[in-house]
Design a protein around this motif. Structure first.
Motif, PDB file in Angstrom:
ATOM      1  N   LYS A  57     -41.904   2.502  26.808  1.00  0.00           N
ATOM      2  CA  LYS A  57     -42.943   1.517  26.539  1.00  0.00           C
ATOM      3  C   LYS A  57     -43.370   1.567  25.081  1.00  0.00           C
ATOM      4  N   VAL A  58     -43.844   0.436  24.590  1.00  0.00           N
ATOM      5  CA  VAL A  58     -44.404   0.302  23.243  1.00  0.00           C
ATOM      6  C   VAL A  58     -45.854  -0.142  23.390  1.00  0.00           C
ATOM      7  N   TYR A  59     -46.765   0.621  22.784  1.00  0.00           N
ATOM      8  CA  TYR A  59     -48.191   0.306  22.843  1.00  0.00           C
ATOM      9  C   TYR A  59     -48.662  -0.181  21.470  1.00  0.00           C
ATOM     10  N   VAL A  60     -49.409  -1.280  21.451  1.00  0.00           N
ATOM     11  CA  VAL A  60     -49.973  -1.826  20.221  1.00  0.00           C
ATOM     12  C   VAL A  60     -51.483  -1.896  20.387  1.00  0.00           C
ATOM     13  N   ASP A  61     -52.193  -1.268  19.466  1.00  0.00           N
ATOM     14  CA  ASP A  61     -53.654  -1.252  19.529  1.00  0.00           C
ATOM     15  C   ASP A  61     -54.191  -2.605  19.063  1.00  0.00           C
ATOM     16  N   ILE A  62     -54.781  -3.356  19.991  1.00  0.00           N
ATOM     17  CA  ILE A  62     -55.362  -4.668  19.671  1.00  0.00           C
ATOM     18  C   ILE A  62     -56.865  -4.650  19.933  1.00  0.00           C
ATOM     19  N   SER A  63     -57.479  -3.487  19.799  1.00  0.00           N
ATOM     20  CA  SER A  63     -58.912  -3.369  20.051  1.00  0.00           C
ATOM     21  C   SER A  63     -59.695  -4.199  19.038  1.00  0.00           C
TER      22      SER A  63
END
Length: 256
Positions: free
Chosen positions: A123-129
Motif C-alpha cells: 500500500k501507498v499512504y499519502v497524508d492529505i490532512s
C-alpha cells in the motif's frame, strides 16, 4: 521482485542518495506466537513474522534472549519479527522555488507498474490532512482506493490509501504515478511546523570548544511523547560521551 515489480521499483539509488536525508534500519523484536490466554496461535495484527524462530531453536546471539525474559508471562512460544525500513526526505519546497507540488515520478524518476506477486500487502499512504482549512485546495490524483483516518501524536490525520493489490487500481492505467497538486498558486511561506520537531546546529570551534547541539520541541499543550534520539556522525568525528549535557525546561538532567 527487485526492480521488476512492487514498491521496490522506486528504490533507485541515484535518486535516493540525491535526497536531503535517507536512513536504513533493521528492527528485530520478539512476538508472542502461542499464549495460554486463548491457547491458540497469535501474531501481530498488522505485521506477519518474517523470521519465525522458536525459543528452543534460537541460536547465535538470539540465545542471549531466553523465553523467560519475555515480558508476557502467558506466552508459551516466541517468534522473531524482522522489519526493514527505508526513510527518505525530499525537500522540493526549497529546491522547487517554493512549490509544494510533488509526484512519485518527480521524486524517484519511476512509477509503479505492477505488484510483487510474493507480497501479501502493498500500500501507498499519502497524508492529505487539512492544515489551516486548506483541504479544498489540495488535489491528489489518481483517486485513492480508500481513505484512512488515524491519530498521530495527538493530531487527527487523514491518509489517501492506494492498495496495489486492488484489481481496480491498474485497470485505467498501466502505471501508478501518485501526485499532489495545489488548485491555486501558493505563496512561498514556510511549511507548518509539526507538534514534535527537532533542530540541530554546530557551535564553537576546534576540539576544545566545538559542540553539537540538538533541540527537541514539543508544542502540544498538555501531552508528553516518548523520544528516542539517534545521532548519526561520520566515522572520523570523535565524540566524548562524558561531555554529554541534557537540559529539560532549563534544568540539567544527569544521564544514568
Amino acid at each position: 521482485c527487485s526492480l521488476q515489480a512492487g514498491l521496490a521499483v522506486l528504490l533507485k539509488a541515484e535518486r535516493l542518495f540525491h535526497s536531503s536525508y535517507h536512513s536504513q534500519a533493521v528492527h528485530i523484536r520478539p512476538v508472542c506466537r502461542v499464549s495460554t490466554r486463548l491457547g491458540s496461535l497469535h501474531e501481530h495484527p498488522k505485521r506477519k513474522s518474517k523470521a519465525a524462530l522458536s525459543c528452543s531453536k534460537v541460536s547465535h546471539w538470539f540465545a542471549q534472549l531466553p523465553c523467560g525474559g519475555f515480558s508476557d508471562a502467558s506466552c508459551l512460544a516466541v517468534s522473531w519479527e524482522l522489519r526493514q525500513t527505508l526513510t527518505v526526505v525530499f525537500d522540493f519546497f526549497s529546491s522547487g522555488q517554493g512549490k509544494k507540488d510533488w509526484s512519485l515520478f518527480k521524486m524517484f524518476s519511476r512509477t509503479l507498474t505492477d505488484t510483487c506477486p510474493l507480497a501479501s500487502q502493498s500500500k501507498v499512504y499519502v497524508d492529505i490532512s487539512p492544515k489551516n482549512k486548506e483541504k479544498e485546495l489540495l488535489e491528489v490524483s489518481p483517486p485513492p482506493t480508500s481513505v484512512h483516518e488515524a491519530t498521530v501524536q495527538g493530531d487527527k490525520k487523514t491518509y489517501a490509501v492506494y492498495d496495489l493489490l486492488s484489481p481496480l487500481l491498474f485497470n485505467t492505467s498501466r502505471s501508478l504515478n501518485v501526485q499532489l497538486k495545489w488548485k491555486r498558486p501558493q505563496d512561498s511561506s514556510e511549511m507548518p511546523i509539526p507538534i514534535l520537531h527537532a533542530q540541530r546546529y554546530v557551535g564553537g570551534y576546534g576540539l576544545q570548544t566545538g559542540e553539537i547541539c540538538t533541540l527537541i520541541y514539543n508544542t502540544h499543550p498538555y501531552r508528553a511523547f516518548p523520544v528516542i534520539l539517534l545521532e548519526t556522525v561520520p566515522w572520523y568525528l570523535r565524540l566524548y560521551v562524558h561531555t554529554l549535557t541534557i537540559i529539560t525546561k532549563g534544568k540539567e538532567n544527569k544521564p544514568s
